[in-house]
Design an enzyme around this catalytic site. Structure first.
Site, PDB file in Angstrom:
ATOM      1  N   HIS A   1     123.548  71.227 -14.768  1.00 57.99           N
ATOM      2  CA  HIS A   1     123.821  71.563 -13.364  1.00 57.99           C
ATOM      3  C   HIS A   1     122.574  71.582 -12.488  1.00 57.99           C
ATOM      4  CE1 HIS A   1     122.377  75.458 -14.718  1.00 57.99           C
ATOM      5  NE2 HIS A   1     122.218  75.781 -13.449  1.00 57.99           N
TER       6      HIS A   1
HETATM    7  C1  UD1 Z   1     122.663  78.492  -8.784  1.00 61.52           C
HETATM    8  C2  UD1 Z   1     121.204  78.887  -8.991  1.00 61.52           C
HETATM    9  C3  UD1 Z   1     120.761  78.476 -10.393  1.00 61.52           C
HETATM   10  C4  UD1 Z   1     121.703  78.989 -11.456  1.00 61.52           C
HETATM   11  C5  UD1 Z   1     123.106  78.522 -11.122  1.00 61.52           C
HETATM   12  C6  UD1 Z   1     124.111  79.001 -12.133  1.00 61.52           C
HETATM   13  C7  UD1 Z   1     119.879  78.799  -6.912  1.00 61.52           C
HETATM   14  C8  UD1 Z   1     118.783  78.093  -6.202  1.00 61.52           C
HETATM   15  N1  UD1 Z   1     120.321  78.232  -8.054  1.00 61.52           N
HETATM   16  O1  UD1 Z   1     122.725  77.076  -8.770  1.00 61.52           O
HETATM   17  O2  UD1 Z   1     119.479  79.012 -10.646  1.00 61.52           O
HETATM   18  O3  UD1 Z   1     121.316  78.464 -12.718  1.00 61.52           O
HETATM   19  O4  UD1 Z   1     123.445  79.032  -9.827  1.00 61.52           O
HETATM   20  O5  UD1 Z   1     125.354  78.494 -11.854  1.00 61.52           O
HETATM   21  O6  UD1 Z   1     120.301  79.837  -6.498  1.00 61.52           O
HETATM   22  N2  UD1 Z   1     129.958  75.544  -5.823  1.00 61.52           N
HETATM   23  C9  UD1 Z   1     131.312  75.677  -5.898  1.00 61.52           C
HETATM   24  N3  UD1 Z   1     131.824  76.903  -6.219  1.00 61.52           N
HETATM   25  C10 UD1 Z   1     131.049  77.963  -6.483  1.00 61.52           C
HETATM   26  C11 UD1 Z   1     129.652  77.825  -6.390  1.00 61.52           C
HETATM   27  C12 UD1 Z   1     129.117  76.617  -6.078  1.00 61.52           C
HETATM   28  O7  UD1 Z   1     132.069  74.739  -5.685  1.00 61.52           O
HETATM   29  O8  UD1 Z   1     131.580  79.041  -6.791  1.00 61.52           O
HETATM   30  C13 UD1 Z   1     129.385  74.235  -5.543  1.00 61.52           C
HETATM   31  C14 UD1 Z   1     129.146  73.949  -4.101  1.00 61.52           C
HETATM   32  O9  UD1 Z   1     129.420  72.604  -3.891  1.00 61.52           O
HETATM   33  C15 UD1 Z   1     127.673  74.186  -3.937  1.00 61.52           C
HETATM   34  C16 UD1 Z   1     127.136  73.780  -5.290  1.00 61.52           C
HETATM   35  O10 UD1 Z   1     128.150  74.132  -6.207  1.00 61.52           O
HETATM   36  O11 UD1 Z   1     127.148  73.477  -2.894  1.00 61.52           O
HETATM   37  C17 UD1 Z   1     125.857  74.462  -5.684  1.00 61.52           C
HETATM   38  O12 UD1 Z   1     125.947  75.866  -5.616  1.00 61.52           O
HETATM   39  P1  UD1 Z   1     124.633  76.758  -5.331  1.00 61.52           P
HETATM   40  O13 UD1 Z   1     125.008  78.177  -5.303  1.00 61.52           O
HETATM   41  O14 UD1 Z   1     123.873  76.227  -4.195  1.00 61.52           O
HETATM   42  O15 UD1 Z   1     123.684  76.541  -6.556  1.00 61.52           O
HETATM   43  P2  UD1 Z   1     123.965  76.292  -8.097  1.00 61.52           P
HETATM   44  O16 UD1 Z   1     123.779  74.856  -8.350  1.00 61.52           O
HETATM   45  O17 UD1 Z   1     125.234  76.922  -8.564  1.00 61.52           O
END
Ligand code: UD1
Length: 364
Positions: free
Chosen positions: A208
């Protein structure tokens, strides 16, 4: 009259926080008033609520509902709402965990209000300042009054950056979490049964990190590698990865590979079942690297560096960047060498954290 317990606000918001919260809340809840604030960084059922349903976690007192977005906007929205929440809740200490954007926003909000800040998982460094997590770690550590450090390496990293005051090596709260989960795990059917998997006869894969999945060429290489291991690959797909796979070449390759089994993101207990049963794990998750080490399962990490070098030095984890083209071969052939030590402590980190916070707050 006994005085009111001191008040701690713990900021959470992303999946890895909920695991760390499990032992921490148990220890903090015994002697402090703990208010859990959820930023809403993760909001899918599988990424957040499931953890509160399955595990003995305190319900967040506030949900700030921030959601996804570009990092600057996401952190900015969290900061504004956390500041407001802290003004209302008036904590004696703010506790932040790990290295996500929610961690950074919690640290900034506390520091700007002059509220003492404690960072759990301080001193961790991956030596890659382009990584958002590394940026978050550095800023949080330099703002913190109390730094709860999991490992000896972490203490060295902090000293190198000139931080010596307030740093305590306590061990890793993820090891504490594992011990609590073991009690829970026994009461339910294993994820292997439900998924029809045989222990030792599959690879567990998770990816991820933006550096791996946001770049289509890298994602292609990863999926190609998973197809080339020629063994059942169980692949819980993170929402970020799912979004990148949709409509992409890597996505169609994945669907046409008979041995790759993409599944929804799993909860903590299922995740531990899947790690324990795997022949080997291929991942870019820091937490999984440690869990493999705790459970004695070999791990191939798709990265140039890791914040958890203990696992590599002891011979249970190998770093193989996807661009090397050697990922599939490593998953097929890597075998651990050497004994595992106890670099992550004894499973009592949370108790130590509660004790140190108690002393800091002047409790008996
Ligand atoms: C975040 C953390 C990372 C951790 C990971 C665990 C940061 C910078 N990164 O990354 O350190 O290892 O969480 O999962 O904070 N999305 C959904 N549903 C959700 C959450 C996210 O669809 O419940 C999708 C969205 O498209 C979003 C993308 O995932 O844009 C990324 O989510 P984001 O919270 O920005 O960071 P992670 O990649 O999850």
């Amino acid at each position: 009259m006994p005085s009111a317990p001191r008040r701690i606000v713990t900021v959470v918001g992303a999946r890895p926080h909920f695991v760390k919260l499990l032992p921490l809340s148990r220890a903090l809840g015994r002697r402090f008033e703990e208010i859990v604030v959820h930023t809403g960084q993760h909001y899918d059922y599988e990424m957040s609520k499931r953890f509160f349903d399955e595990l003995p976690l305190p319900e967040p007192a506030r949900h700030l509902g921030v959601g996804s977005g570009p990092h600057g906007a996401q952190i900015g929205a969290m900061l504004a709402r956390l500041e407001q929440a802290m003004l209302e809740d008036r904590p004696d200490v703010v506790v932040v965990l790990g290295d996500t954007n929610s961690t950074l926003a919690g640290a900034l909000a506390a520091a700007k209000l002059g509220v003492p800040l404690a960072h759990v998982e301080a001193g961790v460094r991956g030596r890659n300042r382009r990584e958002p997590e590394e940026q978050n770690r550095i800023v949080c550590d330099h703002l913190s009054d109390l730094l709860f450090v999991p490992t000896a390496d972490g203490m060295t990293e902090l000293a190198r950056e000139g931080i010596t005051r307030g740093a305590h090596r306590v061990g890793d709260v993820m090891l504490d979490a594992l011990e609590i989960a073991e009690e829970k795990r026994r009461d339910r059917p294993s994820a292997l049964e439900r998924l029809g998997l045989e222990a030792g006869r599959y690879v567990l894969a998770t990816f991820h990190r933006p550096a791996n999945v946001d770049e289509p060429a890298m994602l292609d290489r990863i999926v190609d590698a998973l197809a080339a291991v020629e063994e059942t690959v169980v692949f819980p797909v993170h929402p970020r990865t799912r979004a990148r796979l949709e409509g992409s070449q890597a996505g169609s390759r994945l669907r046409s590979s008979p041995l790759i089994r993409p599944i929804e993101p799993v909860g903590y207990l299922d995740s531990l079942d899947l790690v324990r049963g795997a022949r080997i794990v291929a991942t870019d998750s820091g937490g999984l690297q440690k869990e493999c080490y705790f459970l004695g399962v070999p791990c191939v990490t798709a990265d140039r560096q890791t914040a958890w070098m203990e696992t590599v030095r002891d011979g249970w984890n190998v770093l193989v960047p996807p661009e090397s083209g050697r990922l599939a071969e490593a998953v097929r052939t890597f075998r651990p060498r050497g004994a595992r030590g106890r670099p992550y402590g004894d499973g009592r980190a949370s108790e130590r954290i509660a004790d140190i916070l108690g002393r800091f707050l002047g409790d008996a």
